[in-house]
Scaffold this motif. Structure first.
Motif, PDB file in Angstrom:
ATOM      1  N   ALA A 110       0.770  -1.121   0.055  1.00 33.94           N
ATOM      2  CA  ALA A 110      -0.129   0.092  -0.010  1.00 33.94           C
ATOM      3  C   ALA A 110       0.845   1.300   0.133  1.00 33.94           C
ATOM      4  CB  ALA A 110      -0.855  -0.144   1.337  1.00 33.94           C
ATOM      5  N   ALA A 111       2.009   1.097   0.821  1.00 27.44           N
ATOM      6  CA  ALA A 111       2.740   2.425   0.766  1.00 27.44           C
ATOM      7  C   ALA A 111       3.428   2.479  -0.727  1.00 27.44           C
ATOM      8  CB  ALA A 111       3.967   2.168   1.744  1.00 27.44           C
ATOM      9  N   GLY A 112       3.886   1.521  -1.154  1.00 26.45           N
ATOM     10  CA  GLY A 112       4.398   1.628  -2.734  1.00 26.45           C
ATOM     11  C   GLY A 112       3.495   2.305  -3.508  1.00 26.45           C
ATOM     12  N   VAL A 113       2.238   1.727  -3.521  1.00 24.87           N
ATOM     13  CA  VAL A 113       0.934   2.225  -4.534  1.00 24.87           C
ATOM     14  C   VAL A 113       0.609   3.733  -4.321  1.00 24.87           C
ATOM     15  CG1 VAL A 113      -1.505   2.223  -5.063  1.00 24.87           C
ATOM     16  CG2 VAL A 113      -0.005   0.170  -4.520  1.00 24.87           C
ATOM     17  N   ASN A 114       0.727   4.016  -2.952  1.00 24.63           N
ATOM     18  CA  ASN A 114       0.292   5.738  -2.670  1.00 24.63           C
ATOM     19  C   ASN A 114       1.641   6.417  -3.082  1.00 24.63           C
ATOM     20  OD1 ASN A 114      -1.781   4.518  -1.354  1.00 24.63           O
ATOM     21  ND2 ASN A 114      -0.983   4.882   0.844  1.00 24.63           N
ATOM     22  N   GLY A 115       2.678   5.938  -3.028  1.00 28.36           N
ATOM     23  CA  GLY A 115       3.916   6.657  -3.303  1.00 28.36           C
ATOM     24  C   GLY A 115       4.176   6.772  -4.931  1.00 28.36           C
ATOM     25  N   ALA A 116       3.605   5.631  -5.636  1.00 30.91           N
ATOM     26  CA  ALA A 116       3.666   5.711  -7.100  1.00 30.91           C
ATOM     27  C   ALA A 116       2.683   6.574  -7.459  1.00 30.91           C
ATOM     28  CB  ALA A 116       3.471   4.551  -7.603  1.00 30.91           C
ATOM     29  N   LEU A 117       1.369   6.686  -6.716  1.00 26.82           N
ATOM     30  CA  LEU A 117       0.435   7.890  -7.189  1.00 26.82           C
ATOM     31  C   LEU A 117       0.684   9.093  -6.752  1.00 26.82           C
ATOM     32  CD1 LEU A 117      -2.503   5.632  -6.159  1.00 26.82           C
ATOM     33  CD2 LEU A 117      -1.777   6.091  -8.430  1.00 26.82           C
ATOM     34  N   LEU A 118       1.423   9.461  -5.813  1.00 22.93           N
ATOM     35  CA  LEU A 118       1.623  10.873  -5.292  1.00 22.93           C
ATOM     36  C   LEU A 118       2.934  11.526  -5.833  1.00 22.93           C
ATOM     37  CD1 LEU A 118       0.640  10.418  -1.522  1.00 22.93           C
ATOM     38  CD2 LEU A 118      -0.270  11.931  -3.262  1.00 22.93           C
ATOM     39  N   THR A 119       4.141  10.416  -6.228  1.00 26.59           N
ATOM     40  CA  THR A 119       5.309  11.297  -6.745  1.00 26.59           C
ATOM     41  C   THR A 119       5.143  11.952  -8.040  1.00 26.59           C
ATOM     42  OG1 THR A 119       7.685  10.719  -6.948  1.00 26.59           O
ATOM     43  CG2 THR A 119       6.275   9.204  -7.853  1.00 26.59           C
ATOM     44  N   ALA A 120       5.696  13.039  -8.167  1.00 24.58           N
ATOM     45  CA  ALA A 120       6.030  13.770  -9.367  1.00 24.58           C
ATOM     46  C   ALA A 120       7.454  13.567 -10.055  1.00 24.58           C
ATOM     47  CB  ALA A 120       5.433  15.209  -9.402  1.00 24.58           C
ATOM     48  N   ASP A 121       8.236  12.699  -9.737  1.00 25.80           N
ATOM     49  CA  ASP A 121       9.436  12.384 -10.319  1.00 25.80           C
ATOM     50  C   ASP A 121       9.682  10.983 -10.905  1.00 25.80           C
ATOM     51  OD1 ASP A 121      12.819  13.556  -9.676  1.00 25.80           O
ATOM     52  OD2 ASP A 121      12.320  11.313  -9.674  1.00 25.80           O
ATOM     53  N   LEU A 122      10.107  10.927 -12.045  1.00 29.11           N
ATOM     54  CA  LEU A 122      10.087   9.520 -12.715  1.00 29.11           C
ATOM     55  C   LEU A 122      11.098   8.573 -12.248  1.00 29.11           C
ATOM     56  CD1 LEU A 122       9.641  10.994 -16.232  1.00 29.11           C
ATOM     57  CD2 LEU A 122       7.860  10.066 -14.859  1.00 29.11           C
ATOM     58  N   PHE A 123      12.047   8.956 -11.581  1.00 26.45           N
ATOM     59  CA  PHE A 123      12.996   8.317 -10.696  1.00 26.45           C
ATOM     60  C   PHE A 123      12.296   7.638  -9.534  1.00 26.45           C
ATOM     61  CE2 PHE A 123      16.230   7.121  -7.672  1.00 26.45           C
ATOM     62  CZ  PHE A 123      16.821   6.142  -8.294  1.00 26.45           C
ATOM     63  N   ASN A 124      11.724   8.522  -8.989  1.00 21.43           N
ATOM     64  CA  ASN A 124      11.203   8.126  -7.785  1.00 21.43           C
ATOM     65  C   ASN A 124       9.834   7.150  -8.106  1.00 21.43           C
ATOM     66  OD1 ASN A 124      12.710   9.295  -5.441  1.00 21.43           O
ATOM     67  ND2 ASN A 124      12.022  11.226  -6.065  1.00 21.43           N
ATOM     68  N   VAL A 177      11.269   3.806  -8.045  1.00 20.89           N
ATOM     69  CA  VAL A 177      11.483   3.431  -6.652  1.00 20.89           C
ATOM     70  C   VAL A 177      10.148   2.942  -5.804  1.00 20.89           C
ATOM     71  CG1 VAL A 177      12.074   4.269  -4.270  1.00 20.89           C
ATOM     72  CG2 VAL A 177      13.449   5.157  -6.272  1.00 20.89           C
ATOM     73  N   PHE A 178       9.188   3.697  -6.322  1.00 21.26           N
ATOM     74  CA  PHE A 178       8.103   3.354  -5.616  1.00 21.26           C
ATOM     75  C   PHE A 178       7.298   1.816  -6.155  1.00 21.26           C
ATOM     76  CE2 PHE A 178       7.936   7.621  -3.924  1.00 21.26           C
ATOM     77  CZ  PHE A 178       7.918   7.206  -2.453  1.00 21.26           C
TER      78      PHE A 178
END
Length: 549
Positions: free
Chosen positions: A122-136, A139-140
């Motif tokens: 869930a943390a990975g999914v949330n991070g992937a949806l929220l990040t605005a950086d393609l490298f991050n 990571v997510f």
């Protein structure tokens, strides 16, 4: 609460589940505690995501952002959210809750590592949806994948070891390929543009061919993860190898995060450039067509539904290929609808599979007579998937067809109508083969369930009864098997005495009710989807939130 305060809370969608996952790992095999904390944590995040939806609805759109650690923009990890992000957070967290519920009821969560792995996912999914950086984003995505490997193995279908091993190997291999290819694209993009912050990359692909090519590599990698034709076959072979609960969970998270990223990257980095849209129309139309044809020859419920998931992904991505406000609105509505409906189908047929020991079409029959509630849940979700009114699938397909007509894509319209017909026929195939017609020899002829005499918990000591087991028993009644008494015979099966209980049926029924609500009250969700589409058509607010300007 002001925008800055809300933005500062965005990292909690990642930090909180990671911290709680670490705590649960230290508590050992205390499954009741794990189950409670798991549900409460995800439910709390769902409430937060719903608050974001309300914020953007009340303010008619906009975006919020936060530079993690308050470092300057360009150095800090940028988190940003708009209506599209908030809707995706809400629905993915809702599906996580119902999948956890089903896993608990089916004993797929009977491991001390299940809850921590789900929270990390869930943390990975949330991070992937929220990040605005393609490298991050990479990571997510990896944060998502690592616990997924563990969940796949922990909850794998242990009655079919060949499928389990083959599915796990294919799942890991394809995701490693996707990650490697995506990182090649990110490196190419950084080498050509000097940044991977999508706020800085705004519309650069329109003016720089090398940036456009580098971005295309990233999108292609995400298309593999989303299972777009011609790189689609892995999904239908990998997903059925694990438990129904994990299949439903993965169907609502992994492919949908990839679809979200494709929408976001094309809107921001490419600015919706119309020169490349024909490529999407071609490949997404083929995905609709080939996916539904793949389902025709399959004989198990989950492989049929997995191929249909491929087909429906073509519908969803057609919205971004149209890239009009109506097309994007329809695509986003379709995405949200599909996440709910597909999970409901996996969980309704999964409940039958868990209780009766098989998902093979023809091995069971007449389940609607003994399990009317789960049969109704399946029928509602199936009709919605096929686009029959008044369910949400009708609204989604109708809006997408209108958007395609408006864009002049008549070939795509014809394909959509044809695929809808085949989808309906496939759903009827499952209905007649599992729920309506009586199977040869009764509702569990080829596979059933061996249950102990202990009746306090009907799922506590189940093992599956398969044709291979019947062969080993040389067609004699199995009287004992590692101390377990049977209620079935090898040649003459009967319906197990215990029906699908409330806990096992409730997740599928809940999602079926939601698709009815989405259909009857479609205007509100269309309004929210329209706000999300406006944010993709005009990315100014999102980019400003990313850059902190």
């Amino acid at each position: 609460m002001n925008v800055e305060t809300i933005g500062a809370l965005l990292p909690l969608f990642v930090a909180v589940p990671l911290v709680i996952a670490g705590f649960l790992i230290t508590t050992g095999h205390r499954l009741r505690l794990h189950a409670t904390v798991n549900i409460v944590t995800v439910l709390t995040m769902l409430l937060g995501a719903s608050g974001l939806v309300y914020h953007f609805w009340a303010n008619d759109g906009g975006a919020i952002g936060h530079q993690v650690g308050n470092w300057p923009a360009g150095i800090a990890i940028p988190f940003a959210a708009d209506m599209f992000t908030a809707l995706m957070l809400s629905v993915t967290l809702l599906l996580t809750i119902v999948s956890i519920w089903f896993a608990q009821a089916s004993r797929a969560a009977n491991s001390q590592y299940f809850a921590p792995l789900v929270l990390i996912l869930a943390a990975g999914v949330n991070g992937a949806l929220l990040t605005a950086d393609l490298f991050n984003l990479f990571v997510f995505l990896e944060v998502m994948l690592l616990p997924s490997y563990g969940l796949y193995v922990l909850s794998a279908n242990r009655d079919t070891p060949v499928r389990r091993i083959h599915g796990a190997r294919l799942y890991v291999t394809m995701n490693l390929l996707t990650s490697t290819l995506y990182m090649v694209g990110v490196g190419f993009l950084y080498g050509t543009a000097g940044t991977v912050n999508i706020g800085v990359l705004t519309e650069q692909a329109q003016d720089d061919a090398t940036v456009a090519i580098a971005g295309a590599v990233c999108i292609f990698a995400l298309a593999i993860k989303a299972s777009v034709v011609p790189v689609h076959g892995w999904l239908a072979r990998a997903y059925p190898g694990t438990s129904p609960a994990i299949t439903a969970l993965f169907s609502g998270l992994h492919t949908k995060v990839a679809i979200y990223a494709i929408y976001r990257i094309y809107a921001v980095v490419y600015g919706g450039d119309t020169r490349f849209l024909w490529v999407g129309v071609v490949f997404f139309s083929l995905t609709m067509l080939i996916g539904v044809f793949g389902a025709v020859g399959e004989k198990t419920t989950r492989t049929i539904l997995s191929f249909h998931m491929v087909s429906q992904i073509g519908y969803i991505l057609l919205g971004v290929a149209l890239f009009t406000e109506l097309g994007l609105t329809a695509g986003i509505f379709y995405l949200l609808h599909h996440m709910i409906v597909k999970a409901s189908l996996f969980l309704s047929t999964g409940a039958v599979e868990v209780r009766y020991g098989t998902g093979v079409i023809g091995s069971l029959g007449g389940i609607a007579r003994t399990e009317p509630v789960i049969a109704v849940a399946f029928m509602i979700a199936a009709l919605s998937l096929a686009g029959i009114p008044p369910f949400s699938g009708f609204v989604a397909k109708f809006m997408l067809i209108v958007g395609a007509v408006e864009a002049g894509e008549m070939a795509a319209v014809i394909i959509m109508l044809f695929v809808s017909l085949i989808t309906l026929l496939s759903m009827l195939k499952i209905w007649t083969g599992m729920f309506w017609e009586k199977g040869s020899g009764g509702p569990a002829t080829k596979s059933g369930t061996i249950i102990t005499s202990e009746t306090r918990d009907p799922y506590a000591h189940e093992i599956s009864y398969t044709p291979e087991l019947a062969t080993e028993a040389t067609h004699a009644q199995i009287t004992t098997l590692t101390g377990v008494q049977t209620v079935l015979e090898a040649d003459h099966s009967t319906v197990p005495s215990r029906r699908i209980n409330f806990a096992l049926a409730a997740p599928a029924v809940t999602l079926a009710i939601i698709t009815v609500i989405f259909g009857l009250g479609a205007q509100f969700l269309l309004t929210l989807s329209g706000i999300a589409a406006e944010g993709l058509m005009d990315t100014t607010n999102y980019v400003e939130a990313v850059l902190g300007t």
